[in-house]
Scaffold this motif. Structure first.
Motif, short mmCIF file in Angstrom:
data_model
loop_
_atom_site.label_atom_id
_atom_site.label_comp_id
_atom_site.label_asym_id
_atom_site.label_seq_id
_atom_site.Cartn_x
_atom_site.Cartn_y
_atom_site.Cartn_z
N ARG A 36 0.83 -1.21 0.00
CA ARG A 36 0.00 0.00 0.00
C ARG A 36 0.86 1.26 0.00
O ARG A 36 0.34 2.37 0.17
CB ARG A 36 -0.90 0.02 1.24
CG ARG A 36 -1.87 -1.12 1.34
CD ARG A 36 -2.72 -0.99 2.58
NE ARG A 36 -3.55 0.22 2.55
CZ ARG A 36 -4.36 0.58 3.55
NH1 ARG A 36 -4.43 -0.14 4.64
NH2 ARG A 36 -5.09 1.67 3.44
N ARG A 38 3.15 1.90 2.27
CA ARG A 38 3.29 2.34 3.65
C ARG A 38 4.64 1.94 4.25
O ARG A 38 5.14 0.84 3.99
CB ARG A 38 2.20 1.70 4.52
CG ARG A 38 0.78 2.03 4.11
CD ARG A 38 0.35 3.35 4.73
NE ARG A 38 -1.03 3.66 4.38
CZ ARG A 38 -2.06 3.54 5.22
NH1 ARG A 38 -1.87 3.10 6.44
NH2 ARG A 38 -3.28 3.85 4.84
N PHE A 46 -2.86 9.32 -0.56
CA PHE A 46 -4.01 10.16 -0.26
C PHE A 46 -4.17 11.23 -1.34
O PHE A 46 -3.70 12.35 -1.19
CB PHE A 46 -3.84 10.80 1.12
CG PHE A 46 -3.89 9.79 2.24
CD1 PHE A 46 -5.10 9.48 2.85
CD2 PHE A 46 -2.74 9.13 2.67
CE1 PHE A 46 -5.16 8.55 3.89
CE2 PHE A 46 -2.79 8.20 3.69
CZ PHE A 46 -4.00 7.90 4.30
N VAL A 47 -4.77 10.82 -2.44
CA VAL A 47 -4.95 11.75 -3.56
C VAL A 47 -6.38 11.65 -4.08
O VAL A 47 -7.09 10.67 -3.80
CB VAL A 47 -3.99 11.43 -4.73
CG1 VAL A 47 -2.55 11.65 -4.35
CG2 VAL A 47 -4.22 10.02 -5.26
N ALA A 48 -6.78 12.66 -4.85
CA ALA A 48 -8.10 12.65 -5.48
C ALA A 48 -8.17 11.49 -6.48
O ALA A 48 -7.15 11.08 -7.04
CB ALA A 48 -8.34 13.98 -6.19
N GLU A 49 -9.37 10.98 -6.68
CA GLU A 49 -9.57 9.84 -7.57
C GLU A 49 -9.00 10.09 -8.97
O GLU A 49 -8.46 9.17 -9.60
CB GLU A 49 -11.06 9.51 -7.65
CG GLU A 49 -11.46 8.47 -8.69
CD GLU A 49 -10.80 7.10 -8.48
OE1 GLU A 49 -10.38 6.79 -7.35
OE2 GLU A 49 -10.70 6.34 -9.47
N ASP B 130 -9.32 13.66 -0.71
CA ASP B 130 -8.02 12.99 -0.87
C ASP B 130 -8.01 11.62 -0.18
O ASP B 130 -6.97 11.18 0.30
CB ASP B 130 -6.88 13.88 -0.36
CG ASP B 130 -7.03 14.26 1.12
OD1 ASP B 130 -8.13 14.05 1.67
OD2 ASP B 130 -6.06 14.78 1.69
N PRO B 132 -8.95 8.13 -1.53
CA PRO B 132 -9.43 7.18 -2.54
C PRO B 132 -9.76 5.85 -1.87
O PRO B 132 -9.44 5.66 -0.68
CB PRO B 132 -8.23 7.05 -3.48
CG PRO B 132 -7.04 7.30 -2.62
CD PRO B 132 -7.49 8.31 -1.59
N GLU B 134 -8.40 3.13 -1.84
CA GLU B 134 -7.21 2.48 -1.29
C GLU B 134 -6.91 2.91 0.14
O GLU B 134 -6.22 2.22 0.87
CB GLU B 134 -5.99 2.77 -2.19
CG GLU B 134 -5.93 1.95 -3.46
CD GLU B 134 -6.87 2.42 -4.56
OE1 GLU B 134 -7.60 3.41 -4.35
OE2 GLU B 134 -6.90 1.79 -5.63
N GLU B 135 -7.40 4.10 0.53
CA GLU B 135 -7.12 4.61 1.88
C GLU B 135 -8.40 4.70 2.72
O GLU B 135 -8.39 5.28 3.81
CB GLU B 135 -6.46 5.99 1.80
CG GLU B 135 -5.16 6.04 1.01
CD GLU B 135 -4.03 5.27 1.68
OE1 GLU B 135 -4.18 4.84 2.84
OE2 GLU B 135 -2.98 5.09 1.03
#
Lengths: 425, 278
Positions: A36, A38, A46-49, B130, B132, B134-135
């Motif tokens: 992931r 990490r 952590f980003v916009a789609e 922010d 998605p 995945e998070e």
């Protein structure tokens, strides 16, 4: 498992991930990030789609490039003949004598083309962008070192280039702004916020999300959404790989401490990473304490921040109780950022690396010490590392060894330094 | 059934599309944003997005960036945002409220406490720009436990193969980011929208809202012709900004002007007859 102490000739390639993993073994600290993206609780995406599919594509393209010997051959060629690698490991005799303690070596990243370690990463990423068929590059820059490096490779490969730079930084780094424009880049001053690196990063992300079809976002540090922290670290690890071979050749053993400045943390991650599994080597990251760690005007994200999410990753951030990001302060534009790469946050939490601060004043003093004793004008960023090394060296034995990463040269900073010394140029 | 599901079911039964306006909390002060919020249902809002100001809204264009900074200057904190929703709920128990914001203020507040307090204040759904899929595990558990809908964003760059990933764990409705870009800039063409919607419909039964770049009644109407709802944010914030005095303070025109514009948008949206669609 025994560490392979290789005395093989210095290779210019980036660390081959698969090989690293195999050699390092299950208990290695070098196997991150996980699937992931990490490092412990840090990192992530952590980003916009809109950007998420691009990050997945980038991750796949990077993995493919890593596995392709042709990519490494191409990168080796440019690192050697264009960047000028390997960079020397210099025994700083006069500084060692003056401080009267540990033997000080300097990893001379300031001798790279464009004057800093930044080109190591930029070269890797531009080759990747070309493989991905992108024709336009956007990047953020603080001190302008990453911007200049990016503009340089865009000139080299004939690609369009837009560099976002905080308006405050445009003002205090004029020579680099002109350099970027000479190289054909469009420099876009960002007036939002305090007009520094954080704001430039926001604006570069907005450009990327708007121009996803042809644009590659060339991140300059070991931060941002996965896979950037890993990718930039891998490209910068050449610093540590060379250092290890050079110090073994010179001293027959590993150093006692490695000291590097931390803004986002790419030069530090680059020199630390190949040593993560060598517990006898103390790794010290020097953050910009600004006017002092407790002055409220600092850029020491690890020492004075809390974990949070900004610019695509979870990491230590300078923020208030409501989760609003606060402005960083440092004399050095390259360290003036309220966050830090997620792998550093993890290394701090697990105690493998130690993070300390050096103030603006200490950096200025170290800048002059290095200039006068070694004839090397360091970047103000690197001067933070020198300042801390100068603090600990006298108390160490003469048989002990410190390696300082001189991440950049200080020509860009002479105006700032002159101003602080009260000299009118 | 959640307020959001109930509202979309009612609209569907009436053959109407929804207008979802946006108000930034504490922009430029608490009282003005609360007065605007309170006036929105009567001006034709079917659902309302409340923006949670964040210092670094990197997916937003200049208009929302400025609104967020005004909100922070106006004293916005997560606690204050929830207070505003609670005050709104005293007079309106039907209009769904969706909080839109970024991960960090939620993480700083504590995801579990946030979901509990948001639900108690009368919030119905969350859009976290922010975060998605995945998070999403940071919020998925607490949101489900509190009965908050997680509204997922889907973009033109989202490939078909990824749609099931995006829609897994989605509830309430789906927010289609109609352009590649930041809020309040470019507008998607009718052709682009007509091409995008069928592929989304094939992947989800949830109502679909279209946002980013909808600035006029005509654009809002054409959005609800193909989708179930239109989100309007930057256009309303531009109007608000235009009513502020030289010090950035609200004036007597601020609330009425924003609501008048909203009325025009809502009339256009509600004039679209969707009885035969779907």
């Amino acid at each position: 498992m025994a560490k392979p102490l290789s005395h093989a000739p210095i290779s210019c390639g980036v660390e081959k991930l698969s090989a690293t993993d195999t050699q390092a073994g299950a208990n290695s600290l070098r196997s991150g990030p996980d699937g992931r993206g990490r490092f412990g609780i840090f990192g992530g995406r952590f980003v916009a789609e809109t950007l998420m599919p691009l990050l997945l594509e980038l991750d796949a393209a990077y993995k493919a490039a890593q596995a392709d010997p042709e990519f490494h051959r191409e990168l080796d060629y440019y690192l050697k003949d264009y960047v000028g690698r390997p960079s020397p490991l210099w025994l700083a005799r006069r500084m060692t004598e003056q401080l009267g303690g540990a033997k000080i070596y300097m990893k001379r990243e300031e001798l790279n083309h464009t004057g800093s370690h930044k080109l190591n990463n930029v070269m890797g990423q531009i080759l990747l962008a070309r493989r991905m068929g992108r024709t336009r590059i956007v990047a953020e820059t603080g001190a302008g070192q990453h911007g200049v490096a990016t503009a340089t490779v865009c000139a080299l490969f004939g690609m369009k280039c837009a560099i976002y730079m905080g308006a405050t930084d445009v003002e205090r780094q004029k020579p680099n702004v002109f350099r970027m424009r000479l190289l054909g880049a469009e420099v876009v001053p960002v007036t939002a916020g305090a007009g520094t690196l954080k704001d430039a990063m926001n604006e570069a992300m907005r450009d990327w999300v708007t121009n996803v079809h042809d644009t590659y976002f060339l991140v300059g540090t070991v931060a941002g959404p996965h896979p950037y922290p890993q990718m930039v670290r891998d490209f910068q690890s050449i610093i540590g790989v060379e250092t290890k071979e050079q110090i073994l050749a010179a001293e027959g053993r590993l150093p006692d401490a490695i000291v590097a400045a931390i803004g986002g943390g790419s030069n530090a991650m680059g020199i630390f990473h190949p040593f993560l599994d060598d517990p006898e080597v103390k790794l010290i990251g020097v953050e910009a304490a600004g006017c002092g760690l407790d002055s409220g005007r600092t850029a020491a994200s690890i020492e004075r921040g809390k974990p949070g999410v900004l610019h695509g990753n979870r990491t230590y951030l300078l923020q208030d109780d409501d989760g609003q990001i606060t402005e960083a302060h440092s004399i050095s534009a390259g360290l003036d950022y309220p966050g830090v790469g997620p792998e550093h946050s993890w290394l701090s939490d697990i105690g493998r690396a130690e993070y300390v601060g050096a103030t603006d004043q200490e950096a200025l003093d170290a800048f002059q010490l290095c200039t006068r004793t070694e004839g090397i004008i360091p970047a103000l960023e690197s001067a933070h590392a020198i300042a801390y090394a100068a603090r600990i060296a006298p108390a160490m034995g003469r048989d002990q060894i410190i390696v300082i990463n001189i991440s950049g040269r200080g020509d860009k900073d002479i105006f700032t330094v002159a101003e602080h010394l009260g000299v009118k140029l | 059934m959640s307020r959001i599901a109930r509202r979309f079911a009612t609209l569907r039964a009436q053959g109407r599309g929804a207008l979802i306006p946006y108000v930034e909390a504490c922009d430029p002060d608490y009282d003005t944003s609360l007065a605007t919020l309170r006036g929105m249902p009567a001006a034709g809002a079917d659902l309302i997005e409340v923006g949670v100001p964040f210092s670094d809204p990197s997916a937003d264009g200049p208009t929302i960036q400025k609104a967020a900074l005004r909100g922070l200057k106006g004293g916005s904190t997560m606690k204050r945002v929830l207070e505003m929703v609670r005050a709104f709920r005293e007079g309106d128990n039907e209009t769904p409220i969706i909080l839109m914001g970024y991960t960090n203020p939620i993480e700083a507040y504590g995801p579990e406490r946030f979901c509990t307090d948001a639900k108690a204040a009368g919030v119905d759904g969350l859009i976290v720009v922010d975060m998605p899929p995945e998070e999403a595990d940071l919020l998925a558990g607490p949101a489900a436990a509190s009965g908050l809908d997680i509204i997922r964003l889907v973009a033109p760059t989202t490939p078909d193969a990824r749609l099931p990933v995006v829609f897994s764990g989605a509830s309430g409705f789906v927010y289609y980011v109609s352009i590649t870009g930041v809020t309040g800039t470019r507008t998607a063409s009718t052709d682009e929208l007509a091409a995008a919607l069928p592929r989304l419909r094939r992947a989800t039964d949830l109502p679909i809202a279209i946002g980013f770049g909808i600035r006029t009644p005509a654009l809002a109407a054409s959005a609800v012709r193909v989708a179930d709802a239109a989100v309007v944010a930057s256009a309303l914030l531009n109007t608000l900004e235009g009513t502020l005095d030289a010090d950035g303070k609200a004036t007597p025109r601020t609330v009425p002007d924003v609501l008048a514009q909203l009325r025009g948008l809502a009339d256009a949206v509600h004039a679209v007859d969707k009885t035969d669609s779907k």
